[in-house]
Scaffold this motif. Structure first.
Motif, PDB file in Angstrom:
ATOM      1  N   ASP A  12      48.157 -20.766 -70.938  1.00  0.00           N
ATOM      2  CA  ASP A  12      49.394 -21.076 -70.203  1.00  0.00           C
ATOM      3  C   ASP A  12      49.483 -22.593 -70.075  1.00  0.00           C
ATOM      4  N   VAL A  13      50.437 -23.211 -70.781  1.00  0.00           N
ATOM      5  CA  VAL A  13      50.513 -24.674 -70.783  1.00  0.00           C
ATOM      6  C   VAL A  13      50.902 -25.225 -69.415  1.00  0.00           C
ATOM      7  N   ALA A  18      48.889 -28.136 -64.518  1.00  0.00           N
ATOM      8  CA  ALA A  18      48.593 -28.087 -63.086  1.00  0.00           C
ATOM      9  C   ALA A  18      47.103 -28.312 -62.829  1.00  0.00           C
ATOM     10  N   GLN A  19      46.250 -27.761 -63.685  1.00  0.00           N
ATOM     11  CA  GLN A  19      44.812 -27.956 -63.527  1.00  0.00           C
ATOM     12  C   GLN A  19      44.427 -29.410 -63.750  1.00  0.00           C
ATOM     13  N   MET A  20      45.087 -30.064 -64.691  1.00  0.00           N
ATOM     14  CA  MET A  20      44.798 -31.475 -64.931  1.00  0.00           C
ATOM     15  C   MET A  20      45.257 -32.325 -63.751  1.00  0.00           C
ATOM     16  N   ALA A  44      50.836 -34.281 -69.683  1.00  0.00           N
ATOM     17  CA  ALA A  44      49.730 -34.180 -68.728  1.00  0.00           C
ATOM     18  C   ALA A  44      48.631 -35.181 -69.046  1.00  0.00           C
ATOM     19  N   ILE A  45      48.357 -35.377 -70.338  1.00  0.00           N
ATOM     20  CA  ILE A  45      47.360 -36.387 -70.729  1.00  0.00           C
ATOM     21  C   ILE A  45      47.807 -37.763 -70.267  1.00  0.00           C
ATOM     22  N   ALA A  48      47.594 -38.336 -66.474  1.00  0.00           N
ATOM     23  CA  ALA A  48      46.228 -38.553 -66.005  1.00  0.00           C
ATOM     24  C   ALA A  48      45.739 -39.953 -66.371  1.00  0.00           C
ATOM     25  N   VAL A  49      45.987 -40.359 -67.611  1.00  0.00           N
ATOM     26  CA  VAL A  49      45.543 -41.684 -68.057  1.00  0.00           C
ATOM     27  C   VAL A  49      46.226 -42.778 -67.239  1.00  0.00           C
ATOM     28  N   ASP A  50      47.524 -42.614 -66.959  1.00  0.00           N
ATOM     29  CA  ASP A  50      48.252 -43.595 -66.141  1.00  0.00           C
ATOM     30  C   ASP A  50      47.689 -43.669 -64.725  1.00  0.00           C
ATOM     31  N   ALA A  51      47.074 -42.560 -64.278  1.00  0.00           N
ATOM     32  CA  ALA A  51      46.468 -42.535 -62.948  1.00  0.00           C
ATOM     33  C   ALA A  51      45.032 -43.067 -62.967  1.00  0.00           C
ATOM     34  N   GLY A  52      44.586 -43.516 -64.132  1.00  0.00           N
ATOM     35  CA  GLY A  52      43.256 -44.095 -64.235  1.00  0.00           C
ATOM     36  C   GLY A  52      42.157 -43.124 -64.592  1.00  0.00           C
TER      37      GLY A  52
END
Length: 268
Positions: A12-13, A18-20, A44-45, A48-52
């Protein structure tokens, strides 16, 4: 200390994203992602990367901000496999069926695309004098896992010319091989993956050839790369999947040597 947390999005994408997000919010130092689809995972990738939080996909995610890529193109892997299959049939007529359990992972769709790119050219141009026929509309593509073996039996009864089945990964290759064995027909079965069970099937002559996809090596490279990133290494290179096996093709001639070197075991 290293604390590993495992999540399963059950194909489920939306749940995957949501898990990431949850991992980022919980202060994860990094995320290793076995994604469902190479395109759907990109937002999602990037978030996350933008959030460090560095993200390492286990397969390429072109266009994402992932700092490191582990793995090769599944399209290219599919093309390599089909090229090996065609070598076995040079100068001979072949009727091919592709086998994949539907609605699984995007990487499998990419493998199937690689198969079809090479196969479509062979259909047009022939194969060293041999005619190539592709049964694209075969119902083998629509079967669920528990229907495969009987489905292959039915397929071969309805299509006497089929002499080649190429599966997207291990499970359908095993099911197809079991169906072929029930019929007693001379049909070559190929695929991707090479666990001990599948290697044994090669030795026994039930599977003709495999690309030895080794998930363990992929996981090691992902974790090794992530630890380097977490520890401040700014020069972590991209890794091609299991370089020593990138052009290996397993057959009865070399499968025992592969098993011995890869796992230190022997086949029965």
């Amino acid at each position: 200390d290293l604390n590993l947390q495992f999540n399963n999005a059950d194909n489920d994408v939306t749940a995957e994203a949501a898990q990431m997000d949850s991992a980022v919010n919980q202060g994860a130092a990094g995320i290793i992602l076995f994604y469902i689809d190479p395109t759907s995972c990109i937002p999602a990738i990037d978030k996350a990367v933008d959030a460090g939080v560095p993200v390492i996909p286990c397969f390429p995610a072109p266009g994402s901000k992932a700092p490191v890529t582990v793995g090769d193109s599944e399209v290219e892997r599919g093309k390599f496999v089909m090229q090996q299959v065609l070598k076995d049939f040079e100068g001979k007529d072949m009727t091919v069926v592709l086998a994949n359990i539907p609605e699984q992972y995007g990487i499998l769709d990419d493998r199937m695309l690689g198969y079809e790119l090479v196969l479509s050219q062979a259909v047009k141009e022939g194969n060293k004098g041999g005619k190539v026929t592709y049964l694209k509309d075969s119902n083998i593509l629509e079967l669920e896992a528990d229907q495969w073996t009987q489905g292959v039996v039915d397929l071969l009864a309805a299509n006497e010319s089929v002499n080649c089945i190429v599966a997207a990964y291990g499970a359908p290759a095993l099911y197809c091989a079991a169906g072929v064995q029930q019929t007693g027909k001379d049909v070559n079965v190929y695929g991707i993956d090479a666990d001990m069970n599948m290697c044994q099937k090669i030795k026994d002559g039930e599977i003709t050839g495999l690309f030895p996809y080794d998930a363990k090596s992929n996981a090691y490279m992902c974790l090794f790369s992530m630890l380097r990133l977490i520890n401040g290494d700014q020069n972590v290179p991209n890794f091609s999947y299991a370089p020593q096996y990138a052009t290996m093709w397993l057959t009865k001639d070399n499968v025992e040597d592969y098993v011995t070197k890869q796992w230190g075991k022997t086949l029965s």
